[in-house]
Design a protein around this motif. Sequence first.
Motif, PDB file in Angstrom:
ATOM      1  N   ASP A 225       0.809  -1.218   0.000  1.00  0.00           N
ATOM      2  CA  ASP A 225       0.000   0.000   0.000  1.00  0.00           C
ATOM      3  C   ASP A 225       0.840   1.265   0.000  1.00  0.00           C
ATOM      4  O   ASP A 225       0.302   2.373   0.069  1.00  0.00           O
ATOM      5  CB  ASP A 225      -0.928   0.007   1.221  1.00  0.00           C
ATOM      6  N   ALA A 226       2.164   1.104  -0.068  1.00  0.00           N
ATOM      7  CA  ALA A 226       3.056   2.256  -0.100  1.00  0.00           C
ATOM      8  C   ALA A 226       3.830   2.263  -1.408  1.00  0.00           C
ATOM      9  O   ALA A 226       4.006   1.219  -2.048  1.00  0.00           O
ATOM     10  CB  ALA A 226       4.018   2.201   1.091  1.00  0.00           C
ATOM     11  N   PRO A 227       4.296   3.411  -1.834  1.00  0.00           N
ATOM     12  CA  PRO A 227       5.090   3.455  -3.074  1.00  0.00           C
ATOM     13  C   PRO A 227       6.391   2.661  -2.917  1.00  0.00           C
ATOM     14  O   PRO A 227       6.946   2.542  -1.829  1.00  0.00           O
ATOM     15  CB  PRO A 227       5.371   4.956  -3.249  1.00  0.00           C
ATOM     16  N   GLY A 228       6.841   2.084  -4.033  1.00  0.00           N
ATOM     17  CA  GLY A 228       8.140   1.439  -4.045  1.00  0.00           C
ATOM     18  C   GLY A 228       8.138  -0.071  -3.957  1.00  0.00           C
ATOM     19  O   GLY A 228       9.196  -0.690  -4.068  1.00  0.00           O
ATOM     20  N   TRP A 229       6.982  -0.709  -3.781  1.00  0.00           N
ATOM     21  CA  TRP A 229       6.987  -2.172  -3.709  1.00  0.00           C
ATOM     22  C   TRP A 229       7.197  -2.759  -5.102  1.00  0.00           C
ATOM     23  O   TRP A 229       6.896  -2.137  -6.116  1.00  0.00           O
ATOM     24  CB  TRP A 229       5.697  -2.689  -3.074  1.00  0.00           C
ATOM     25  N   LEU A 322       2.233  -2.316  13.152  1.00  0.00           N
ATOM     26  CA  LEU A 322       2.487  -3.040  11.905  1.00  0.00           C
ATOM     27  C   LEU A 322       3.348  -2.229  10.943  1.00  0.00           C
ATOM     28  O   LEU A 322       3.994  -2.796  10.058  1.00  0.00           O
ATOM     29  CB  LEU A 322       1.157  -3.398  11.229  1.00  0.00           C
ATOM     30  N   GLU A 323       3.333  -0.909  11.111  1.00  0.00           N
ATOM     31  CA  GLU A 323       4.155  -0.006  10.304  1.00  0.00           C
ATOM     32  C   GLU A 323       3.854  -0.129   8.814  1.00  0.00           C
ATOM     33  O   GLU A 323       4.742  -0.103   7.972  1.00  0.00           O
ATOM     34  CB  GLU A 323       5.645  -0.227  10.581  1.00  0.00           C
ATOM     35  N   THR A 324       2.580  -0.277   8.503  1.00  0.00           N
ATOM     36  CA  THR A 324       2.129  -0.311   7.117  1.00  0.00           C
ATOM     37  C   THR A 324       1.120   0.807   6.913  1.00  0.00           C
ATOM     38  O   THR A 324       0.585   1.374   7.874  1.00  0.00           O
ATOM     39  CB  THR A 324       1.475  -1.656   6.771  1.00  0.00           C
ATOM     40  N   VAL A 325       0.842   1.115   5.653  1.00  0.00           N
ATOM     41  CA  VAL A 325      -0.128   2.159   5.352  1.00  0.00           C
ATOM     42  C   VAL A 325      -1.506   1.770   5.892  1.00  0.00           C
ATOM     43  O   VAL A 325      -2.176   2.564   6.562  1.00  0.00           O
ATOM     44  CB  VAL A 325      -0.178   2.413   3.824  1.00  0.00           C
ATOM     45  N   GLN A 326      -1.941   0.546   5.578  1.00  0.00           N
ATOM     46  CA  GLN A 326      -3.249   0.109   6.065  1.00  0.00           C
ATOM     47  C   GLN A 326      -3.282   0.046   7.586  1.00  0.00           C
ATOM     48  O   GLN A 326      -4.299   0.362   8.207  1.00  0.00           O
ATOM     49  CB  GLN A 326      -3.598  -1.259   5.471  1.00  0.00           C
ATOM     50  N   GLY A 327      -2.168  -0.387   8.202  1.00  0.00           N
ATOM     51  CA  GLY A 327      -2.122  -0.450   9.654  1.00  0.00           C
ATOM     52  C   GLY A 327      -2.340   0.917  10.282  1.00  0.00           C
ATOM     53  O   GLY A 327      -3.088   1.056  11.262  1.00  0.00           O
ATOM     54  N   ARG A 328      -1.700   1.949   9.738  1.00  0.00           N
ATOM     55  CA  ARG A 328      -1.884   3.296  10.279  1.00  0.00           C
ATOM     56  C   ARG A 328      -3.313   3.788  10.066  1.00  0.00           C
ATOM     57  O   ARG A 328      -3.877   4.477  10.928  1.00  0.00           O
ATOM     58  CB  ARG A 328      -0.874   4.249   9.638  1.00  0.00           C
ATOM     59  N   GLN A 329      -3.900   3.451   8.918  1.00  0.00           N
ATOM     60  CA  GLN A 329      -5.280   3.870   8.669  1.00  0.00           C
ATOM     61  C   GLN A 329      -6.241   3.194   9.646  1.00  0.00           C
ATOM     62  O   GLN A 329      -7.153   3.839  10.195  1.00  0.00           O
ATOM     63  CB  GLN A 329      -5.663   3.527   7.226  1.00  0.00           C
TER      64      GLN A 329
END
Length: 396
Positions: A225-229, A322-329
């Motif tokens: 869910d973040a740029p660069g994957w 979790l340090e992920t985009v979805q986790g923060r949301q």
Amino acid sequence: MTPASNPTPDGSVPVTPELTDSARNFRLRMAVIDRESEAALDMTCDRYGRTVHAGAAAAARAHRNRAAVEAYTTHLAPHADALLDAARRALDELPPARHLAGWRAVLDALAASAAEIRRALDQPDTPGSPAELARHSALWPHLTAWADHSSIASNLADQHKHHRPKAPLTDEEQQMWTEMAQAAQRRGGLERTESWYAADGQPITLAHLVEDDDSTLVALRGDPDAPGWQVIGHYAHEYEAGKALPVPVPPGVLRADVSRFNRPAPVPEVSLQELIRDVVEGRTAGDASEALLGAVQRGYTPGPMVRLQELLETSGQFASALETVQGRQIAARLSALGRQIEFLTREVEEAAEDLGATVAVLPPHRTPVLRIRPRPAVDTTPPTPPTRTSTPARHR
């Protein structure tokens, strides 16, 4: 301690299945001991979790401690030092990552616990004596440290067995597959199935890339869910992916000081079911008010609504960790829900106080209904049952 096998010419101990399985067998045995201990300790408590049979509880803990010492002696004592040596060698060969310092600290702590256990086992006491009971009780934190965290040592010692010979994708192939996966993600055709972390600290995600009626299993490196994957491989099935991809490392923990084997004593709690029953059985407005206030009570024995808010807050911390985009949301959503529960808790508290201030009782016309019907007199003829109309049997 006796090593698991003869040393190699360079002085190191080769990693054998017996060595790597020792910690796993110990963890399995400790899980059984923990379940049996919890069941025995539950029998010594009342329904609110308060210990009412102190002698039986002490006996259950003594049995637990002795069983844990025996499990360590059987499974880990001959292999602990060799396992830690193999784990340290593997750790030194890993690429730099954020978690390596923490893993090294865990290995050092396990080594200290192993030394403490060895010293205690080298000075045996009379079986069943107070000195032996005290020694076993003092060893319990060291034994649970191995049960909680030896998976890190086992995973490190196993790293040498997981060489991945398959060549990675070329730059052109990687770009092509990544663009295909990104397009599929935008149209909702990238279905994630599994995620883990590799030894270098990078997240790996398996997903099905769906196009029309075709599906391809792909592996992604990075947060999808973040740029660069990027896509790092495509496979026919999960088994092929498992042979080619970096092996999972043990996941992290939300709180570093938590142990499944050393949980704090549960705080006595009143369930929602009991509070509802108190309202149903109540006669005055004060009875219902007391039940409502019990649901929003704070402090040492918090009520269910306060516990729910605590659950939301803790789950939000987990999602953020979790340090992920979805986790923060999701963490933000849970935080908002927690604030709503806090608002509702205050509203319930005010309503409960207002209800208690009414100083009212239920009106007498709300009479109870007896559950047991009176018996008929001895000489009374029982009523004739209604005639049953027979229906023809249905055949298939």
